[in-house]
Motif scaffolding. Structure first.
Motif, PDB file in Angstrom:
ATOM      1  N   LEU A   1       0.861  -1.188   0.000  1.00  0.00           N
ATOM      2  CA  LEU A   1       0.000   0.000   0.000  1.00  0.00           C
ATOM      3  C   LEU A   1       0.891   1.229   0.000  1.00  0.00           C
ATOM      4  O   LEU A   1       1.854   1.305   0.773  1.00  0.00           O
ATOM      5  CB  LEU A   1      -0.906   0.009   1.236  1.00  0.00           C
TER       6      LEU A   1
ATOM      7  N   ASP B   1      -1.544   6.701   0.691  1.00  0.00           N
ATOM      8  CA  ASP B   1      -2.897   6.161   0.793  1.00  0.00           C
ATOM      9  C   ASP B   1      -3.203   5.693   2.209  1.00  0.00           C
ATOM     10  O   ASP B   1      -4.311   5.850   2.703  1.00  0.00           O
ATOM     11  CB  ASP B   1      -3.071   4.997  -0.182  1.00  0.00           C
ATOM     12  N   VAL B   2      -2.210   5.154   2.895  1.00  0.00           N
ATOM     13  CA  VAL B   2      -2.468   4.513   4.188  1.00  0.00           C
ATOM     14  C   VAL B   2      -2.203   5.433   5.371  1.00  0.00           C
ATOM     15  O   VAL B   2      -2.716   5.191   6.465  1.00  0.00           O
ATOM     16  CB  VAL B   2      -1.613   3.230   4.305  1.00  0.00           C
TER      17      VAL B   2
ATOM     18  N   ILE C   1       1.232  -5.285   2.729  1.00  0.00           N
ATOM     19  CA  ILE C   1      -0.001  -5.196   3.514  1.00  0.00           C
ATOM     20  C   ILE C   1       0.053  -6.104   4.737  1.00  0.00           C
ATOM     21  O   ILE C   1      -0.395  -5.727   5.824  1.00  0.00           O
ATOM     22  CB  ILE C   1      -1.220  -5.541   2.627  1.00  0.00           C
TER      23      ILE C   1
ATOM     24  N   THR D   1      -8.629   2.707   2.658  1.00  0.00           N
ATOM     25  CA  THR D   1      -7.548   2.775   1.679  1.00  0.00           C
ATOM     26  C   THR D   1      -8.088   2.380   0.310  1.00  0.00           C
ATOM     27  O   THR D   1      -9.270   2.057   0.160  1.00  0.00           O
ATOM     28  CB  THR D   1      -6.392   1.832   2.064  1.00  0.00           C
ATOM     29  N   GLU D   2      -7.189   2.366  -0.674  1.00  0.00           N
ATOM     30  CA  GLU D   2      -7.586   2.016  -2.039  1.00  0.00           C
ATOM     31  C   GLU D   2      -8.127   0.596  -2.151  1.00  0.00           C
ATOM     32  O   GLU D   2      -8.769   0.228  -3.131  1.00  0.00           O
ATOM     33  CB  GLU D   2      -6.366   2.163  -2.960  1.00  0.00           C
ATOM     34  N   LEU D   3      -7.905  -0.236  -1.103  1.00  0.00           N
ATOM     35  CA  LEU D   3      -8.370  -1.619  -1.137  1.00  0.00           C
ATOM     36  C   LEU D   3      -9.894  -1.718  -1.247  1.00  0.00           C
ATOM     37  O   LEU D   3     -10.422  -2.705  -1.762  1.00  0.00           O
ATOM     38  CB  LEU D   3      -7.901  -2.369   0.120  1.00  0.00           C
TER      39      LEU D   3
END
Length: 631
Positions: A490, A494-495, A513, A531-533
């Motif tokens: 990640l 983002d995180v 991750i 996040t983008e997840l």
């Protein structure tokens, strides 16, 4: 009533219910013989299912196709996950059940299962087949009413009823429960066949009239706000099914203890009228104040027995003292000053059969086709009994079908630990399951019982395909996620927002991750949602399956410990693979200790691994045994 069944199950308690249902599900005809058709699945002691380690057993029973978890979900009136302040290895589900609803639901399941016929009678004799290829075989049973019923296998799940005597003060009454007679004849029949028997004791506390208790003077004990079901097959959208209640906590005091001591001279336990050994980890209240005299108080849990009645179970106050002492002592407890007893506490003493006489399949070594399950094997608790009933039922069915026996290793399940301990340690007191009994408990968690065992239940024909498919999908999500998290990063930008919200140290570059998830402060759900997840397919599939998400997080956070236990299991499996012939002559090995020769000859282990776990067998004995086998 028919005159022939494939399997006769003797006793319709928790072991008998599981044994009869699983045998019938496997296509065999079952005669379930009980002294009282209204007592099927009766909760004779605490109206609760699960608890520390016992909850693991219930989840495993369910994953293999048993019914205890479903019954608990159907009738539970308070659900709670225990030990959540500790690691996931010891989380254990527990529920308070409506005891009347539980028995009705159990009887309904038995009656609706094709292949079972319920017979109200008492088995007084086993009819042996003297022409069997082994020392004895089974021809059938003889009942008190004079019926001779033929069968291929018998499963005895007699609970606390074999030659049972109930004690309250100086009074002794034959019976296994209040208002229910004891079972006589069967023990004598088995002893004549060569079995060794012993005596054990268990107890139960008084039941209290709830209308005479001032509950405002006690501490409320609430269930979980969002309870989890026991059964992997329970529809969570319609759970819980029953109204949820509160339980209550009170405490004894020095005055309580002084009054209880006045009854010691009439106590059947202290005067020696009770010969049987009681459960170490569930002592009577008189035993507690005798052994722990320095403690000024003991916990008493007040637990409603049903939704409709006013009966309160006085958990922690098991006793066989005179009834007048029980009531007088109870009235010294805060909130119970005016309490009335609906039912006295008592101890029951009964026959059991030491488990060196039993195989890992729960078939007896002496009689081909005879299986023992539950308290007859020296265990305590509904859950331990149900687990044994399930295994005995499966193996009796497999033997009749001439298929390979079903044995769970202690590295596979708590059920495996339970049976392995019974056979190899041969306890002389009521055995109770604890998480500390399982050396691989981080792998044998209650939350992953379906992943460990449902495939086995499906192969046996005990799990429907739709539930097996749900488990398979869950397993695939977990595998895919673990692979993805191990090989993908990640970006720090983002995180970092999420990490800052958790007061966690932020990143200056990307990180894998799974490394992020190993941090205590980082939660998988938060990482997925922030996040983008959350926009990726992997994130969506995990969020849609909360059970899989829990497994993924545990697998990552405890990966180091899990890897270590997997290595230990690999070593364990190697020893299990070194088989010992059933007719091995241990007395030929001169370097074996006398105790080891005696124990090995008595238990007849099937592998070096099993031999290593027999109490009294030393490492030097194992070395001598392996050298002799190689030679």
């Amino acid at each position: 009533m028919n005159k022939y069944y494939d399997i006769i199950v003797v006793g319709a308690g928790h072991a008998g219910v599981e044994a009869s249902i699983v045998s019938a599900k496997m296509g065999l005809s079952v005669g379930l013989i009980t002294m009282d058709i209204n007592a099927i699945g009766r909760m004779s002691c605490n109206p609760a299912i699960g608890g520390t380690a016992k909850g693991h057993l219930v989840r495993e029973i369910d994953a293999l196709g048993g019914v205890m978890g479903q019954l608990a979900d159907e009738t539970g009136i308070q659900f709670k996950m225990l030990n959540t302040s500790k690691g996931p290895a010891v989380w254990s589900p527990r529920c308070q059940s409506d005891k009347d609803l539980y028995s009705l639901a159990a009887a309904k399941l038995v009656r609706e299962q094709d292949g079972i016929e319920i017979i109200q009678d008492t088995v007084k004799e086993i009819i042996f087949d003297e022409n069997s290829t082994e020392k004895h075989g089974i021809n059938g049973v003889l009942t008190d009413l004079g019926y001779k019923i033929e069968c291929k296998a018998v499963i005895i799940t007699s609970g606390t009823f074999l030659n049972a005597i109930m004690h309250t003060g100086v009074n002794q009454v034959e019976g296994g429960r209040i208002g229910e007679k004891s079972s006589t004849g069967l023990s004598d029949c088995l002893m004549k066949a060569g079995f060794v028997t012993g005596r054990l004791k268990t107890g139960t506390p008084p039941r209290l009239d709830a209308t005479t208790i001032d509950l405002s003077q006690t501490e409320e004990q609430l269930g979980d706000d969002s309870p989890s079901p026991f059964s992997f097959r329970t529809d969570v959208s319609n759970f819980p099914k029953q109204s949820q209640i509160k339980c209550y906590l009170a405490h004894t005091n020095e005055q309580t203890h002084d009054i209880l001591r006045t009854g010691f001279e009439d106590s059947p336990m202290f005067t020696g009228r009770i010969k049987g050994i009681g459960p170490r980890y569930c002592p009577s209240i008189e035993d507690k104040i005798s052994r722990f005299s320095e403690k000024p108080r003991h916990q008493i849990f007040l637990e409603p027995e049903t939704l409709e009645a006013d009966s309160i179970y006085m958990n922690g106050f098991s006793t066989s003292l005179p009834i007048e002492v029980q009531e007088k002592a109870a009235r010294t407890i805060k909130g119970l000053e005016n309490v009335k007893l609906l039912k006295r506490g008592y101890a029951v003493e009964y026959d059991f059969f030491p488990t060196f006489q039993t195989k890992l399949t729960l078939e007896t070594k002496l009689v081909n086709g005879l299986y023992l399950a539950g308290q007859i094997n020296g265990t305590s608790g509904y859950e331990e009994a149900a687990a044994q009933g399930l295994i005995a039922g499966i193996n009796a069915a497999l033997k009749i079908k001439e298929q390979v026996p079903f044995i769970l290793k202690r590295s596979e399940a708590y059920i495996g630990v339970l049976i392995d301990d019974l056979i190899n340690k041969n306890p002389d007191e009521p055995y109770r399951m604890f998480t500390s009994c399982a050396e691989y408990r981080l792998l044998l968690r209650q939350d992953n019982a379906d992943l460990r065992l449902m495939g086995k239940g499906y192969e046996l024909g005990l799990i429907e395909k739709k539930y097996f498919d749900i488990m398979t999908e869950k397993k695939e999500i977990i595998k895919t996620a673990l692979d993805y998290f191990k090989n993908n990063t990640l970006h720090h930008k983002d995180v970092n927002g999420y990490l800052e919200s958790k007061n966690a140290s932020t990143l200056t570059q990307g990180e894998f991750i799974d490394n992020l998830l190993k941090r205590n402060e980082v939660e998988l759900k938060g990482l997925l949602e922030n996040t983008e997840l959350k926009n990726k397919e992997i994130g969506k599939s995990i969020l849609a399956n909360p059970q899989a998400m829990e497994q993924i997080e545990i697998e990552i956070k405890y990966s180091g410990y899990i890897h270590r236990q997997l290595e230990q299991i690999s070593h364990f499996e190697k020893n299990e693979e070194i088989k010992i012939p059933g007719d091995f002559k241990y007395d030929r090995i001169r370097s074996l200790s006398t105790e080891a020769t005696e124990k090995l000859t008595k238990i007849k282990p099937v592998s070096i691994g099993q031999a290593m776990r027999i109490s009294g067998v030393r490492p030097s004995d194992i070395s001598a045994l392996m050298v002799y086998m190689r030679g």
